[in-house]
Design a protein around this motif. Sequence first.
Motif, PDB file in Angstrom:
ATOM      1  N   PRO A   1       9.650  -7.535 -34.878  1.00  0.00           N
ATOM      2  CA  PRO A   1       9.179  -6.626 -33.933  1.00  0.00           C
ATOM      3  C   PRO A   1       9.022  -5.032 -34.620  1.00  0.00           C
ATOM      4  O   PRO A   1       9.417  -4.969 -36.042  1.00  0.00           O
ATOM      5  CB  PRO A   1      11.020  -5.703 -33.252  1.00  0.00           C
ATOM      6  N   LEU A   2       8.327  -4.200 -33.822  1.00  0.00           N
ATOM      7  CA  LEU A   2       7.570  -3.152 -35.195  1.00  0.00           C
ATOM      8  C   LEU A   2       8.547  -1.939 -33.751  1.00  0.00           C
ATOM      9  O   LEU A   2       7.999  -2.291 -32.921  1.00  0.00           O
ATOM     10  CB  LEU A   2       6.257  -3.222 -34.750  1.00  0.00           C
TER      11      LEU A   2
ATOM     12  N   THR B   1       7.021  -1.494 -30.456  1.00  0.00           N
ATOM     13  CA  THR B   1       5.890  -0.883 -29.768  1.00  0.00           C
ATOM     14  C   THR B   1       5.264  -2.508 -30.170  1.00  0.00           C
ATOM     15  O   THR B   1       3.877  -2.383 -29.739  1.00  0.00           O
ATOM     16  CB  THR B   1       5.503   0.106 -30.640  1.00  0.00           C
ATOM     17  N   GLY B   2       5.304  -3.262 -30.710  1.00  0.00           N
ATOM     18  CA  GLY B   2       4.451  -4.545 -31.330  1.00  0.00           C
ATOM     19  C   GLY B   2       5.419  -5.545 -31.951  1.00  0.00           C
ATOM     20  O   GLY B   2       6.775  -5.366 -32.245  1.00  0.00           O
ATOM     21  N   VAL B   3       4.785  -6.337 -31.970  1.00  0.00           N
ATOM     22  CA  VAL B   3       5.258  -7.941 -32.952  1.00  0.00           C
ATOM     23  C   VAL B   3       4.556  -7.741 -34.258  1.00  0.00           C
ATOM     24  O   VAL B   3       3.721  -7.551 -34.115  1.00  0.00           O
ATOM     25  CB  VAL B   3       5.707  -8.772 -31.932  1.00  0.00           C
ATOM     26  N   ASN B   4       4.911  -7.393 -35.713  1.00  0.00           N
ATOM     27  CA  ASN B   4       4.637  -7.799 -36.467  1.00  0.00           C
ATOM     28  C   ASN B   4       4.070  -8.940 -36.144  1.00  0.00           C
ATOM     29  O   ASN B   4       4.470 -10.157 -35.899  1.00  0.00           O
ATOM     30  CB  ASN B   4       4.849  -7.796 -37.746  1.00  0.00           C
TER      31      ASN B   4
ATOM     32  N   SER C   1       3.260  -4.392 -28.002  1.00  0.00           N
ATOM     33  CA  SER C   1       4.810  -4.567 -27.047  1.00  0.00           C
ATOM     34  C   SER C   1       3.922  -5.392 -25.602  1.00  0.00           C
ATOM     35  O   SER C   1       4.575  -5.978 -25.089  1.00  0.00           O
ATOM     36  CB  SER C   1       5.737  -4.511 -26.728  1.00  0.00           C
ATOM     37  N   ASN C   2       3.197  -3.838 -24.972  1.00  0.00           N
ATOM     38  CA  ASN C   2       2.791  -4.655 -24.093  1.00  0.00           C
ATOM     39  C   ASN C   2       1.664  -5.874 -23.302  1.00  0.00           C
ATOM     40  O   ASN C   2       2.107  -6.347 -22.253  1.00  0.00           O
ATOM     41  CB  ASN C   2       2.015  -3.590 -22.831  1.00  0.00           C
TER      42      ASN C   2
ATOM     43  N   ALA D   1       1.977 -11.481 -21.631  1.00  0.00           N
ATOM     44  CA  ALA D   1       2.304 -13.067 -22.425  1.00  0.00           C
ATOM     45  C   ALA D   1       3.408 -13.655 -21.947  1.00  0.00           C
ATOM     46  O   ALA D   1       3.225 -14.814 -21.275  1.00  0.00           O
ATOM     47  CB  ALA D   1       1.477 -13.482 -23.477  1.00  0.00           C
ATOM     48  N   LEU D   2       4.088 -13.088 -22.478  1.00  0.00           N
ATOM     49  CA  LEU D   2       5.749 -14.016 -21.983  1.00  0.00           C
ATOM     50  C   LEU D   2       6.158 -14.347 -20.376  1.00  0.00           C
ATOM     51  O   LEU D   2       6.077 -14.869 -20.597  1.00  0.00           O
ATOM     52  CB  LEU D   2       6.811 -12.950 -22.893  1.00  0.00           C
TER      53      LEU D   2
END
Length: 168
Positions: free
Chosen positions: A15-16, A24-27, A43-44, A49-50
């Motif tokens: 995770p970022l 806020t995101g996925v590295n 992350s949104n 997608a999930l």
Amino acid sequence: IQTDAAINYGNSGGPLLDLEGTVTGVNTAISQDAQSLGFALPSNLVKHALESVQKNGRIIRPWIGIRYVQIDEEFAKKNNTTSTYGVLISKGAAKSDGAIIKDSPAEKAGLVEGDIILECNGIRLDGKRSLSSLISEMDPGQTVKLRVLRNTEEKVIDLVLEERKEIN
């Protein structure tokens, strides 16, 4: 998302976080040519997608079926457009890259090359949020309201999103 957070080769994917500890995101990647330059998926986008995988067993993405260029003041001056914001529906670089994809939601809704989409569901397309990012947060079957400038006339066009297909 571009980040200077330390992401080591072979050790990406975590995770970022922001300073409050919110994801806020996925590295996902690092630049081999730049020191401490990494990239993360927002992350949104990952969340959507999930949710799609949980609901459908696969990632399903919506689409409109257009090629476009983002308009800003500089683009408007160079190309003499009637708007300084929005997205201009235009052909791609290759001769076969039409502005409107055949049998796409855009074609069905009546969009044409040269149209300028000013808003999507009331959100002004001024470069702060891209049209593709707005659409990526939606689902096939949803209807979007597009405020479109055609020549000098503004109109609202309802477009029903469809599942994105591979284009040959």
